[in-house]
Design a protein around this motif. Structure first.
Motif, mmCIF file in Angstrom:
data_model
loop_
_atom_site.group_PDB
_atom_site.id
_atom_site.type_symbol
_atom_site.label_atom_id
_atom_site.label_comp_id
_atom_site.label_asym_id
_atom_site.label_seq_id
_atom_site.Cartn_x
_atom_site.Cartn_y
_atom_site.Cartn_z
ATOM 1 N N VAL A 90 46.692 28.426 -19.178
ATOM 2 C CA VAL A 90 45.535 29.280 -18.903
ATOM 3 C C VAL A 90 44.397 28.409 -18.392
ATOM 4 N N THR A 91 43.533 29.014 -17.623
ATOM 5 C CA THR A 91 42.326 28.305 -17.196
ATOM 6 C C THR A 91 41.340 28.315 -18.365
ATOM 7 N N PRO A 92 40.346 27.442 -18.329
ATOM 8 C CA PRO A 92 39.325 27.499 -19.382
ATOM 9 C C PRO A 92 38.650 28.870 -19.456
ATOM 10 N N GLU A 93 38.446 29.507 -18.311
ATOM 11 C CA GLU A 93 37.819 30.835 -18.297
ATOM 12 C C GLU A 93 38.726 31.878 -18.947
ATOM 13 N N GLU A 94 40.033 31.808 -18.659
ATOM 14 C CA GLU A 94 40.982 32.737 -19.285
ATOM 15 C C GLU A 94 41.047 32.518 -20.795
ATOM 16 N N ALA A 95 41.048 31.251 -21.205
ATOM 17 C CA ALA A 95 41.082 30.948 -22.637
ATOM 18 C C ALA A 95 39.859 31.533 -23.332
ATOM 19 N N LYS A 96 38.707 31.378 -22.732
ATOM 20 C CA LYS A 96 37.461 31.906 -23.304
ATOM 21 C C LYS A 96 37.501 33.433 -23.353
ATOM 22 N N LYS A 97 38.002 34.066 -22.297
ATOM 23 C CA LYS A 97 38.104 35.517 -22.254
ATOM 24 C C LYS A 97 39.061 36.023 -23.334
ATOM 25 N N LEU A 98 40.198 35.351 -23.484
ATOM 26 C CA LEU A 98 41.156 35.750 -24.520
ATOM 27 C C LEU A 98 40.549 35.619 -25.910
ATOM 28 N N VAL A 99 39.904 34.495 -26.171
ATOM 29 C CA VAL A 99 39.325 34.267 -27.499
ATOM 30 C C VAL A 99 38.189 35.239 -27.776
ATOM 31 N N THR A 100 37.377 35.519 -26.797
ATOM 32 C CA THR A 100 36.293 36.503 -26.988
ATOM 33 C C THR A 100 36.890 37.846 -27.379
ATOM 34 N N TRP A 101 37.955 38.236 -26.718
ATOM 35 C CA TRP A 101 38.636 39.491 -27.059
ATOM 36 C C TRP A 101 39.251 39.414 -28.467
ATOM 37 N N ILE A 102 39.966 38.335 -28.761
ATOM 38 C CA ILE A 102 40.602 38.197 -30.081
ATOM 39 C C ILE A 102 39.570 38.290 -31.187
ATOM 40 N N LEU A 103 38.433 37.626 -31.024
ATOM 41 C CA LEU A 103 37.400 37.651 -32.060
ATOM 42 C C LEU A 103 36.750 39.020 -32.204
ATOM 43 N N SER A 104 36.938 39.878 -31.216
ATOM 44 C CA SER A 104 36.366 41.238 -31.315
ATOM 45 C C SER A 104 37.330 42.248 -31.930
ATOM 46 N N VAL A 105 38.588 41.839 -32.153
ATOM 47 C CA VAL A 105 39.583 42.774 -32.707
ATOM 48 C C VAL A 105 39.211 43.121 -34.136
ATOM 49 N N LYS A 106 39.275 44.413 -34.427
ATOM 50 C CA LYS A 106 38.941 44.881 -35.789
ATOM 51 C C LYS A 106 40.112 45.577 -36.390
#
Length: 103
Positions: free
Chosen positions: A87-103
């Motif tokens: 993954v690119t650094p931008e993709e990694a950041k996007k994935l993690v931002t999404w993961i941290l928002s999962v409830k």
């Protein structure tokens, strides 16, 4: 009339947020993250809900986890290592931002 406009605005905002969440889940599927992770249950790795709960309120978590997504890691969730991901650094950041928002 104002109430109808307000309700319409809320509906549009809801669809926009839903679309963003789905887009990030689509990226997780495209990058094969869902082979080892699920939203709400442990597979090979922890569920995304468990990751979000563990790092809730941790200001540095997004950067730390994005680096782990990119380079891999082991030991935090057990002895099975997570391999480095293509993954690119931008993709990694996007994935993690999404993961941290999962409830």
């Amino acid at each position: 009339m104002k109430k109808a406009v307000y309700v319409a605005a809320l509906v549009v905002a809801g669809f926009a947020a839903s679309g963003q969440a789905m887009a990030d889940e689509a990226l997780a599927k495209a990058k094969n993250c869902m082979s080892c992770h699920a939203l709400d249950k442990k597979l090979v790795g922890p569920s995304y809900k468990d990751v979000a709960a563990k790092y809730k309120g941790n200001a540095g978590a997004a950067d730390k986890l994005a680096a782990k997504v990119k380079t891999g890691g082991k030991g935090v969730w057990g002895e099975i290592p997570m391999p480095p991901n293509n993954v690119t650094p931008e993709e990694a950041k996007k994935l993690v931002t999404w993961i941290l928002s999962v409830k």
